[in-house]
Design an enzyme around this catalytic site. Sequence first.
Site, PDB file in Angstrom:
ATOM      1  N   ASP A 143      12.987 -11.026  -0.216  1.00 30.26           N
ATOM      2  CA  ASP A 143      12.035  -9.980   0.123  1.00 30.26           C
ATOM      3  C   ASP A 143      10.920 -10.564   0.976  1.00 30.26           C
ATOM      4  OD1 ASP A 143      11.116  -7.363   0.140  1.00 30.26           O
ATOM      5  OD2 ASP A 143       9.922  -7.620  -1.675  1.00 30.26           O
ATOM      6  N   TYR A 188       7.322  -9.770   3.703  1.00 29.07           N
ATOM      7  CA  TYR A 188       5.927  -9.321   3.571  1.00 29.07           C
ATOM      8  C   TYR A 188       5.421  -9.077   4.991  1.00 29.07           C
ATOM      9  CZ  TYR A 188       1.197  -9.930   1.400  1.00 29.07           C
ATOM     10  OH  TYR A 188      -0.087  -9.788   0.915  1.00 29.07           O
ATOM     11  N   HIS A 195      -0.360  -3.835   5.149  1.00 29.72           N
ATOM     12  CA  HIS A 195      -0.179  -4.119   3.719  1.00 29.72           C
ATOM     13  C   HIS A 195      -0.790  -5.472   3.366  1.00 29.72           C
ATOM     14  CE1 HIS A 195       1.690  -4.398  -0.236  1.00 29.72           C
ATOM     15  NE2 HIS A 195       2.230  -5.553   0.105  1.00 29.72           N
ATOM     16  N   ARG A 215      -8.478 -10.966  -2.612  1.00 28.40           N
ATOM     17  CA  ARG A 215      -9.290 -12.093  -2.137  1.00 28.40           C
ATOM     18  C   ARG A 215     -10.478 -11.553  -1.338  1.00 28.40           C
ATOM     19  NH1 ARG A 215      -4.112 -13.215  -0.846  1.00 28.40           N
ATOM     20  NH2 ARG A 215      -4.494 -12.812   1.361  1.00 28.40           N
ATOM     21  N   GLU A 265      10.100   0.117   0.944  1.00 31.30           N
ATOM     22  CA  GLU A 265      10.583  -0.881   1.896  1.00 31.30           C
ATOM     23  C   GLU A 265      11.896  -0.413   2.528  1.00 31.30           C
ATOM     24  OE1 GLU A 265      10.635  -4.920   0.615  1.00 31.30           O
ATOM     25  OE2 GLU A 265       9.045  -4.652  -0.873  1.00 31.30           O
ATOM     26  N   ARG A 299       2.181  -5.004 -11.588  1.00 31.56           N
ATOM     27  CA  ARG A 299       1.031  -5.701 -10.997  1.00 31.56           C
ATOM     28  C   ARG A 299       0.302  -6.599 -11.999  1.00 31.56           C
ATOM     29  NH1 ARG A 299       2.648  -5.493  -5.998  1.00 31.56           N
ATOM     30  NH2 ARG A 299       2.817  -3.363  -5.181  1.00 31.56           N
ATOM     31  N   GLN A 301       2.482  -9.657 -12.484  1.00 28.20           N
ATOM     32  CA  GLN A 301       2.465 -10.385 -11.215  1.00 28.20           C
ATOM     33  C   GLN A 301       1.154 -11.144 -11.022  1.00 28.20           C
ATOM     34  OE1 GLN A 301       2.713  -7.742  -7.844  1.00 28.20           O
ATOM     35  NE2 GLN A 301       2.782  -9.397  -6.337  1.00 28.20           N
ATOM     36  N   TYR A 329       1.699 -15.309 -10.636  1.00 26.87           N
ATOM     37  CA  TYR A 329       2.244 -15.627  -9.308  1.00 26.87           C
ATOM     38  C   TYR A 329       1.633 -16.842  -8.616  1.00 26.87           C
ATOM     39  CZ  TYR A 329      -1.335 -13.621  -6.140  1.00 26.87           C
ATOM     40  OH  TYR A 329      -2.464 -13.370  -5.418  1.00 26.87           O
ATOM     41  N   LYS A 340       8.539  -8.879 -10.620  1.00 27.53           N
ATOM     42  CA  LYS A 340       9.384  -8.198  -9.631  1.00 27.53           C
ATOM     43  C   LYS A 340      10.852  -8.132 -10.039  1.00 27.53           C
ATOM     44  CE  LYS A 340       6.453  -8.115  -5.944  1.00 27.53           C
ATOM     45  NZ  LYS A 340       6.207  -6.967  -5.060  1.00 27.53           N
ATOM     46  N   THR A 347      15.198  -3.657  -8.690  1.00 26.66           N
ATOM     47  CA  THR A 347      14.998  -3.303  -7.286  1.00 26.66           C
ATOM     48  C   THR A 347      16.000  -2.204  -6.981  1.00 26.66           C
ATOM     49  OG1 THR A 347      14.450  -5.607  -6.770  1.00 26.66           O
ATOM     50  CG2 THR A 347      14.964  -4.156  -4.908  1.00 26.66           C
ATOM     51  N   THR A 389       6.653  -4.311   1.798  1.00 26.09           N
ATOM     52  CA  THR A 389       6.030  -2.994   1.704  1.00 26.09           C
ATOM     53  C   THR A 389       5.645  -2.484   3.083  1.00 26.09           C
ATOM     54  OG1 THR A 389       5.067  -3.729  -0.368  1.00 26.09           O
ATOM     55  CG2 THR A 389       4.198  -1.690   0.562  1.00 26.09           C
ATOM     56  N   GLU A 431      -2.247  -0.067  -3.139  1.00 28.88           N
ATOM     57  CA  GLU A 431      -3.096   0.269  -1.991  1.00 28.88           C
ATOM     58  C   GLU A 431      -3.593   1.715  -2.055  1.00 28.88           C
ATOM     59  OE1 GLU A 431       0.399  -1.362   0.232  1.00 28.88           O
ATOM     60  OE2 GLU A 431      -1.120  -1.528   1.803  1.00 28.88           O
TER      61      GLU A 431
HETATM   62 CA    CA Z   1       8.068  -6.352  -1.868  1.00 29.59          CA
END
Ligand code: CA
Length: 418
Positions: free
Chosen positions: A131, A133, A138, A147, A207, A243, A246, A250, A259, A263, A352, A366
Amino acid sequence: MPPFDVPEGDPFGPHNLPYGVFSPAGSADSPAGSGSSPAGSGERTVGVRLGDHVLDAGAAARALGSPYEALLAQPTLNPLLAAGRTAWSDVRRALTAWVTVPSHREAIEPLLRPLSEVTLHLPFEVADYVDFYASENHARNVGQIFRPDAADTLTPNWKHLPIGYHGRSGTVVVSGTEVIRPSGQRKAPADDAPSFGPSIRLDIEAEVGFVIGAPSAMGTSVPLSAFRDHVFGLCLLNDWSARDIQAWEYVPLGPFLGKSFATSVSAWITPLDALEDARVAPPSRTHPLLPYLDDASEDPAGYDLRISVAINGRTVAEPPFSTMYWTAAQQLTHMTVNGASLRTGDLYGSGTVSGPTERERGSLLELTWNGRDTLDLPDGKRTFLEDGDEVTITAWAPGPGGTRVGLGEVSGRVVPKS
Ligand code: CA
């Protein structure tokens, strides 16, 4: 109306012809949740969608004496995937004739079944799953959320290579499969210690998935120009994400149990050949690229896919795939630049899809800005998903002559762990 007469303008007309695998509804081999292991299932066979019907492609080949019966009378798409670009184009040309040339009508029409009378299965045996990014919007949104004090919302490598991770292929499931809420460790910043339990921040990621047909040898790399020789087609993909799990797990090695529980992919794989009119140039590059990723002189490898995300029937986002910074060709090239091989059935997700506006964001993270805001659904407000929520992702792309090419939906309902 006879099924051969697909209404004009139908997004699943003869200009589309996506591939899937089906069995008769109600047959022994038709649990909605069966997805991970199509092999050895007697009644499954390759189907091609035409309007709201599915053509038994192997039976059609047999009826018309086609040499492609061996590729199509199969319980998965893998034999067709492995056959390579020339065979893909030849089979598609044959299928197009079968469903459009009037003299074939008598043979083909009895082999069309209404979608309501079949069960759709995971259409291919998933080999490796990666996967990416690739949406700048995103990545910037996530950077701002997690951050907020960083000088740049993008990580220093982001504009230089398509970031990705290796996921879990064994939990890729077909659209319609229920998703069991995962449990795991979570620790909010204010907590003294981690706790264990069902995820309370279950999310989606809208996605596009790309399906590898032709393999490559270990120790070799796939150049940008060979993208279409290896990638058969694409599907819609929902990268379910916990989330809370994660966020705690992570650092520093990336996504893991947050994750890997599920899927979902659409039941229909749209061949790249059906999307010629949807090809677009990606957004202009703001940083120079190393030669192996530089696509300035390549054919456009972006795709104009108009995605729609609905929860419990209400559309909550419309992410535009054309805004993705990295193309699927660049992702494929980067994935093999170290000599890693490709296998038939490999699947890689785009990451995403999020556009520049609030309405175009492809995750609840988001859309609700990490739970700060809420979404209004028919049955109340949401920050993250509740048990019983059903998420459906659909899409279409521009087709030939002003038509639309429909992508098969990917949907899934969240259920509690029993
Ligand atoms: Ca993803």
